[in-house]
Write a protein that holds these residues in place. Structure first.
Motif, PDB file in Angstrom:
ATOM      1  N   ASN A 192      20.219  60.935 -42.668  1.00 43.98           N
ATOM      2  CA  ASN A 192      19.974  60.015 -43.782  1.00 43.98           C
ATOM      3  C   ASN A 192      20.869  60.270 -44.986  1.00 43.98           C
ATOM      4  N   SER A 193      21.642  61.367 -44.951  1.00 46.18           N
ATOM      5  CA  SER A 193      22.539  61.658 -46.068  1.00 46.18           C
ATOM      6  C   SER A 193      23.953  61.137 -45.830  1.00 46.18           C
ATOM      7  N   VAL A 194      24.176  60.557 -44.664  1.00 49.22           N
ATOM      8  CA  VAL A 194      25.514  60.053 -44.341  1.00 49.22           C
ATOM      9  C   VAL A 194      25.833  58.869 -45.250  1.00 49.22           C
ATOM     10  N   ALA A 195      27.034  58.887 -45.822  1.00 49.80           N
ATOM     11  CA  ALA A 195      27.467  57.791 -46.695  1.00 49.80           C
ATOM     12  C   ALA A 195      28.674  57.107 -46.074  1.00 49.80           C
ATOM     13  N   GLY A 196      29.031  55.953 -46.629  1.00 47.35           N
ATOM     14  CA  GLY A 196      30.213  55.243 -46.161  1.00 47.35           C
ATOM     15  C   GLY A 196      29.896  54.277 -45.034  1.00 47.35           C
ATOM     16  N   PRO A 197      30.924  53.859 -44.288  1.00 54.00           N
ATOM     17  CA  PRO A 197      30.729  52.859 -43.223  1.00 54.00           C
ATOM     18  C   PRO A 197      29.769  53.316 -42.142  1.00 54.00           C
ATOM     19  N   ALA A 198      29.653  54.626 -41.910  1.00 55.57           N
ATOM     20  CA  ALA A 198      28.774  55.134 -40.855  1.00 55.57           C
ATOM     21  C   ALA A 198      27.311  55.142 -41.269  1.00 55.57           C
ATOM     22  N   ALA A 199      27.043  54.905 -42.549  1.00 56.75           N
ATOM     23  CA  ALA A 199      25.659  54.941 -43.036  1.00 56.75           C
ATOM     24  C   ALA A 199      24.885  53.749 -42.492  1.00 56.75           C
ATOM     25  N   GLY A 200      23.659  53.983 -42.165  1.00 60.80           N
ATOM     26  CA  GLY A 200      22.771  52.918 -41.680  1.00 60.80           C
ATOM     27  C   GLY A 200      21.414  53.045 -42.334  1.00 60.80           C
ATOM     28  N   PRO A 201      20.414  52.352 -41.812  1.00 59.66           N
ATOM     29  CA  PRO A 201      19.063  52.468 -42.381  1.00 59.66           C
ATOM     30  C   PRO A 201      18.505  53.874 -42.185  1.00 59.66           C
ATOM     31  N   LYS A 202      17.601  54.255 -43.058  1.00 60.93           N
ATOM     32  CA  LYS A 202      17.002  55.577 -42.974  1.00 60.93           C
ATOM     33  C   LYS A 202      16.236  55.715 -41.654  1.00 60.93           C
ATOM     34  N   VAL A 203      16.353  56.898 -41.056  1.00 65.44           N
ATOM     35  CA  VAL A 203      15.662  57.178 -39.794  1.00 65.44           C
ATOM     36  C   VAL A 203      14.383  57.942 -40.111  1.00 65.44           C
ATOM     37  N   SER A 204      13.255  57.448 -39.622  1.00 67.10           N
ATOM     38  CA  SER A 204      11.973  58.092 -39.885  1.00 67.10           C
ATOM     39  C   SER A 204      11.697  59.176 -38.855  1.00 67.10           C
ATOM     40  N   VAL A 205      10.748  60.054 -39.193  1.00 69.82           N
ATOM     41  CA  VAL A 205      10.328  61.090 -38.248  1.00 69.82           C
ATOM     42  C   VAL A 205       9.709  60.448 -37.014  1.00 69.82           C
ATOM     43  N   LEU A 206       8.936  59.368 -37.221  1.00 71.75           N
ATOM     44  CA  LEU A 206       8.307  58.687 -36.086  1.00 71.75           C
ATOM     45  C   LEU A 206       9.354  58.121 -35.134  1.00 71.75           C
ATOM     46  N   ALA A 207      10.459  57.607 -35.677  1.00 67.61           N
ATOM     47  CA  ALA A 207      11.512  57.068 -34.818  1.00 67.61           C
ATOM     48  C   ALA A 207      12.155  58.180 -33.989  1.00 67.61           C
ATOM     49  N   LEU A 208      12.370  59.349 -34.595  1.00 63.68           N
ATOM     50  CA  LEU A 208      12.938  60.469 -33.844  1.00 63.68           C
ATOM     51  C   LEU A 208      11.985  60.932 -32.743  1.00 63.68           C
ATOM     52  N   LEU A 209      10.693  61.017 -33.071  1.00 62.63           N
ATOM     53  CA  LEU A 209       9.720  61.419 -32.060  1.00 62.63           C
ATOM     54  C   LEU A 209       9.630  60.383 -30.944  1.00 62.63           C
ATOM     55  N   ALA A 210       9.757  59.119 -31.295  1.00 61.96           N
ATOM     56  CA  ALA A 210       9.725  58.064 -30.274  1.00 61.96           C
ATOM     57  C   ALA A 210      10.917  58.191 -29.337  1.00 61.96           C
ATOM     58  N   ARG A 211      12.097  58.478 -29.915  1.00 63.59           N
ATOM     59  CA  ARG A 211      13.277  58.647 -29.063  1.00 63.59           C
ATOM     60  C   ARG A 211      13.144  59.883 -28.177  1.00 63.59           C
ATOM     61  N   ILE A 212      12.532  60.938 -28.680  1.00 60.51           N
ATOM     62  CA  ILE A 212      12.279  62.127 -27.862  1.00 60.51           C
ATOM     63  C   ILE A 212      11.329  61.779 -26.714  1.00 60.51           C
ATOM     64  N   CYS A 213      10.324  60.933 -26.999  1.00 64.28           N
ATOM     65  CA  CYS A 213       9.370  60.533 -25.953  1.00 64.28           C
ATOM     66  C   CYS A 213      10.074  59.777 -24.830  1.00 64.28           C
ATOM     67  N   THR A 214      10.967  58.856 -25.170  1.00 67.83           N
ATOM     68  CA  THR A 214      11.653  58.099 -24.121  1.00 67.83           C
ATOM     69  C   THR A 214      12.514  59.011 -23.253  1.00 67.83           C
ATOM     70  N   ALA A 215      13.134  60.022 -23.875  1.00 68.60           N
ATOM     71  CA  ALA A 215      13.913  60.987 -23.098  1.00 68.60           C
ATOM     72  C   ALA A 215      13.010  61.806 -22.183  1.00 68.60           C
ATOM     73  N   ALA A 216      11.833  62.190 -22.685  1.00 70.62           N
ATOM     74  CA  ALA A 216      10.895  62.970 -21.871  1.00 70.62           C
ATOM     75  C   ALA A 216      10.338  62.146 -20.720  1.00 70.62           C
ATOM     76  N   LEU A 217      10.072  60.858 -20.970  1.00 67.61           N
ATOM     77  CA  LEU A 217       9.553  59.997 -19.899  1.00 67.61           C
ATOM     78  C   LEU A 217      10.589  59.765 -18.810  1.00 67.61           C
TER      79      LEU A 217
END
Length: 495
Positions: free
Chosen positions: A309-334
């Motif tokens: 979330n601290s990335v600036a410039g063209p590579a910056a995007g919307p803030k990533v939430s903890v829930l989104a990271l946990l959701a992505r971890i879940c899909t990898a685990a499944l």
């Protein structure tokens, strides 16, 4: 002269059989346009604004706010302008109860015909909700009531208030035969208050007894003769024994004593609350669930999120939430443990492993707990999942979620840490096979690299269906989740 068409509560999809009227958006006498929302209803899954397929003047509404109507019951009637040669007949709104496929084909053809032909056909919407269409309804002959609207008008029509009048003759004793009641809820309400439905005259179409009629009768009996009884309800005879006074309910306190006080409050289990109760009860009845849990050091995960979330410039995007990271971890685990992305077919006695991950997440709203679903989560990155979670959460809080956005989940993520609790034993969201619960992330003493340190610790709980896997699989799934939380670089190896 105008033709009065009846619009019935359509099938809103997903097997729903009834809906509660939350708010009427039009009054009797209002002029409505085709596809204008006329009522807001709450189903067991979502709040829905129902559009009317006809344009004209509202002549009647059926059902008060707070009452429940079954699918196919009349919602309102609309007087629409037709040719003079069509004034002697009235087309029924048979499209309101027709099949979805048939309605779709008919509606697409009739919308244009009604709009430009000028041959006396009623103009109606070409849009189709599940289970009804408005084009080419089946015509049926019936007498036009003389009290119907005399002509369609371009502005709001003032309607004189209805003045209740006393029944001129005493109501005869109940006679055998069918009672004009459609809703089982109305029958249950009458039984609870010892009301004889045969002594009630319904205010609905063709004498149909509505919930409002029964509630009015209950209030009239409770208030005695001071309040007017509903039409057709037998008043107590003169000199009859008075009704017994309400007796306070004895309520057992937490200390085991009986407390005499006012009557206990009864809250109907309906709408979203009722749907949640049914699903959780079914889950407990059918699923032999087991729970395992583990504490994990989330310090590195929180640091990785801060870096993203601290990335600036063209590579910056919307803030990533903890829930989104946990959701992505879940899909990898499944992907590693597909047994937990399954359901059980009891009739076939088969475990059905599902190819896509439709990830549900628990969201608390003013209407209760709902579980929106992120479709095809296995094909999304953390940023995409986070954006979809944000969109669905906003829609849930505004009551705009559709039934399709609340069903079809294959695995659920429950972040109860937002309520300030560390752990829980989640109940599986039937018919899924597992749910991951996440507690709050808080600083705790932790042994890190052989020394005692203060680290960001989270408790993870997995409740799983013991029919689809054993403890070894469930433990491996949960351990992989914990490893990704503690060392996010582990997840990079699978991306």
């Amino acid at each position: 002269m105008p033709q009065v068409l009846e619009f019935k509560l359509p099938d809103l999809g997903e097997g729903l059989t009834e809906a509660e009227i939350v708010r009427w958006l039009v009054e009797v006498g209002d002029v409505v346009a085709i596809d204008q929302p006329v009522v807001e209803v709450e189903t067991a899954k979502a709040m829905v604004e129902v559009p009317c397929p006809y344009g004209g003047v509202v002549t009647a509404r059926f059902g008060d706010e707070g009452s429940e109507l079954p699918v196919g019951a009349p919602l309102l009637t609309v007087a629409v302008s037709v040719g003079a040669d069509a004034g002697a007949s009235e087309e029924g709104a048979g499209a309101a109860s027709g099949s979805g496929s048939g309605g779709a084909g008919a509606a697409s053809g009739s919308g244009s015909a009604g709009a430009g032909s000028g041959s006396g056909e009623v103009e109606s919407s070409g849009n189709v909700l599940v289970g009804y269409g408005t084009g080419a309804p089946v015509a049926r002959r019936r007498r036009v009531r003389p009290t119907a609207v005399a002509a369609a008008v371009p502005a709001r029509v003032p309607v004189a208030p209805v003045v209740p009048v006393a029944a001129p003759d005493p109501v005869p004793d109940a006679v055998p035969g069918p009672v004009a009641v459609v809703s089982p809820l109305v029958r249950k309400l009458a039984r609870q208050h010892d009301l004889d439905l045969r002594k009630l005259s319904g205010s609905g179409r063709d004498g149909l007894i509505l919930r409002a009629d029964v509630e009015s009768a209950i209030r009239a009996l409770a208030e005695g003769t001071s309040a007017p009884l509903p039409a057709g309800f037998a008043a107590p005879a003169a000199g009859a024994a008075p009704e017994p006074e309400a007796v306070p309910v004895s309520v057992a306190s937490s200390a085991g004593r009986t407390v005499e006080g006012s009557a206990a409050q009864r809250i109907p289990l309906r709408g979203v609350r009722g749907a949640v109760a049914d699903k959780l009860s079914r889950s407990r009845r059918e699923i032999p669930d087991a729970t395992c849990w583990v504490d994990a050091d989330a310090t590195e995960l929180m640091a990785a999120r801060a870096a993203m979330n601290s990335v600036a410039g063209p590579a910056a995007g919307p803030k990533v939430s903890v829930l989104a990271l946990l959701a992505r971890i879940c899909t990898a685990a499944l992907a590693r443990f597909p047994e937990l992305n399954s359901t059980v077919d009891l009739e076939a006695r088969e475990i059905v492993r599902l190819p896509e991950v439709h990830l549900g997440f628990a969201a608390q709203t003013e209407r209760g707990l709902v579980v929106p679903v992120v479709r095809d989560a296995q094909a999304r990155n953390a940023e995409s999942i986070g954006a979809e979670i944000a969109r669905l959460t906003e829609a849930a809080r505004a009551g705009r979620l559709t039934p399709a956005e609340l069903t079809g989940g294959t695995f659920t993520l429950n972040n109860y840490g937002v309520f300030g609790v560390d752990g829980s034993t989640p109940i599986i969201n039937h018919p899924e096979a597992a749910m991951l619960g996440v507690g709050r992330i808080v600083p705790k003493p932790w042994v890190y690299q052989g020394e005692l340190a203060v680290r960001q610790v989270v408790q993870l709980s997995l409740t799983f269906d013991h029919r689809v896997c054993d403890g070894g699989t469930a433990g491996g799934f949960l351990r992989y989740i914990a490893d990704c939380v503690e060392q996010p670089a582990v997840l990079l190896r699978t991306l």
